[in-house]
Design a protein around this motif. Sequence first.
Motif, PDB file in Angstrom:
ATOM      1  N   UNK A 139       0.845  -1.199   0.000  1.00  0.00           N
ATOM      2  CA  UNK A 139       0.000   0.000   0.000  1.00  0.00           C
ATOM      3  C   UNK A 139       0.875   1.241   0.000  1.00  0.00           C
ATOM      4  N   UNK A 140       0.311   2.352  -0.455  1.00  0.00           N
ATOM      5  CA  UNK A 140       1.046   3.613  -0.431  1.00  0.00           C
ATOM      6  C   UNK A 140       1.438   3.988   0.992  1.00  0.00           C
ATOM      7  N   UNK A 141       0.597   3.650   1.956  1.00  0.00           N
ATOM      8  CA  UNK A 141       0.875   3.987   3.354  1.00  0.00           C
ATOM      9  C   UNK A 141       2.135   3.290   3.863  1.00  0.00           C
ATOM     10  N   UNK A 142       2.420   2.108   3.339  1.00  0.00           N
ATOM     11  CA  UNK A 142       3.579   1.334   3.797  1.00  0.00           C
ATOM     12  C   UNK A 142       4.745   1.371   2.825  1.00  0.00           C
ATOM     13  N   UNK A 223       3.828   5.397  -6.657  1.00  0.00           N
ATOM     14  CA  UNK A 223       4.528   4.637  -7.700  1.00  0.00           C
ATOM     15  C   UNK A 223       4.844   3.236  -7.209  1.00  0.00           C
ATOM     16  N   UNK A 224       5.366   3.133  -5.989  1.00  0.00           N
ATOM     17  CA  UNK A 224       5.690   1.816  -5.439  1.00  0.00           C
ATOM     18  C   UNK A 224       4.427   0.971  -5.289  1.00  0.00           C
ATOM     19  N   UNK A 225       3.352   1.567  -4.818  1.00  0.00           N
ATOM     20  CA  UNK A 225       2.089   0.839  -4.703  1.00  0.00           C
ATOM     21  C   UNK A 225       1.660   0.293  -6.059  1.00  0.00           C
ATOM     22  N   UNK A 226       1.720   1.134  -7.087  1.00  0.00           N
ATOM     23  CA  UNK A 226       1.281   0.734  -8.426  1.00  0.00           C
ATOM     24  C   UNK A 226       2.166  -0.367  -8.999  1.00  0.00           C
ATOM     25  N   UNK A 227       3.485  -0.174  -8.942  1.00  0.00           N
ATOM     26  CA  UNK A 227       4.388  -1.154  -9.537  1.00  0.00           C
ATOM     27  C   UNK A 227       4.340  -2.477  -8.797  1.00  0.00           C
ATOM     28  N   UNK A 228       4.260  -2.423  -7.467  1.00  0.00           N
ATOM     29  CA  UNK A 228       4.276  -3.664  -6.696  1.00  0.00           C
ATOM     30  C   UNK A 228       2.996  -4.470  -6.862  1.00  0.00           C
TER      31      UNK A 228
END
Length: 282
Positions: A139-142, A223-228
């Motif tokens: 998640x974006x939060x993490x 970005x990390x949320x989307x890619x992961x």
Amino acid sequence: MKLLRYGPEGAEKPGMIDAGGTLRDLSDHVADITGDTIDDATLARLRALDPTSLPAVEGTPRIGPCVGNIGKFLCIGLNYSDHAAETGAAIPEHPILFFKANSAIVGPNDDVMMPRGSTHTDWEVELGVVIGKRAKYVSAADALDHVAGYCIVNDVSERHFQTQLTGQWTKGKSCDTFGPTGPWLVTRDEVGDPQTLDMALDVNGTRMQTGNTSTMIFTVAQIIEHLSALFTLHPGDVITTGTPPGVGMGIKPEPVFLKEGDVMELTIAGLGQQRQKVGQDA
């Protein structure tokens, strides 16, 4: 911490910059700065060292890419609203993803070599994000908990290759030397909020790009949320997150591109400086 790799290409050693700006050798504590040595536990161990107890490195050695054996070199396009406007592109609904070939990666001050036939080689100062912990469906939060640190990337781009040689952007992004990375991997605790960083790029001493990561369309966490959600991000993967306005292709009334002998200088607040001279492949 500011971690880096120094020495001849292919034989770089791990190092740390101390509070006084002295380069210290880390070879007795880690074999290299790679995805295997930038996990939270190893970074905590390195952070606990007294930098003044480490050997000082004499002279001015070459600085290599700040991460060795980079896994995936992931790039986000059109991620600044003002850059999208200067190129006439629509604001994307989702992060635009392309890849650079790992053979593009060089040190922050190594020469950038224009490939044969290049007439539209361009500059792009970008915030690089180095993954330190495996990320899948994050998640974006993490998301920022999975970041080891940040660095500068120059996303050098051959615009004709990128847009006119039928295919994907990768063709214009992956030429040898088109991915200067470093000088330092600055750990996330030292950077703090990655969305508040001033950034700039000069060509031959003239300011071309001025921006701040606060104007990203998609934040680092998003970005990390989307890619992961698409594939696993592994330690040592690098994500370069887009560029602010001022690229050569956006200059009016006529675009301006790099030529042999030009010098690019890049800065991002707290992340150091890059300097590349432009050459021409024979």
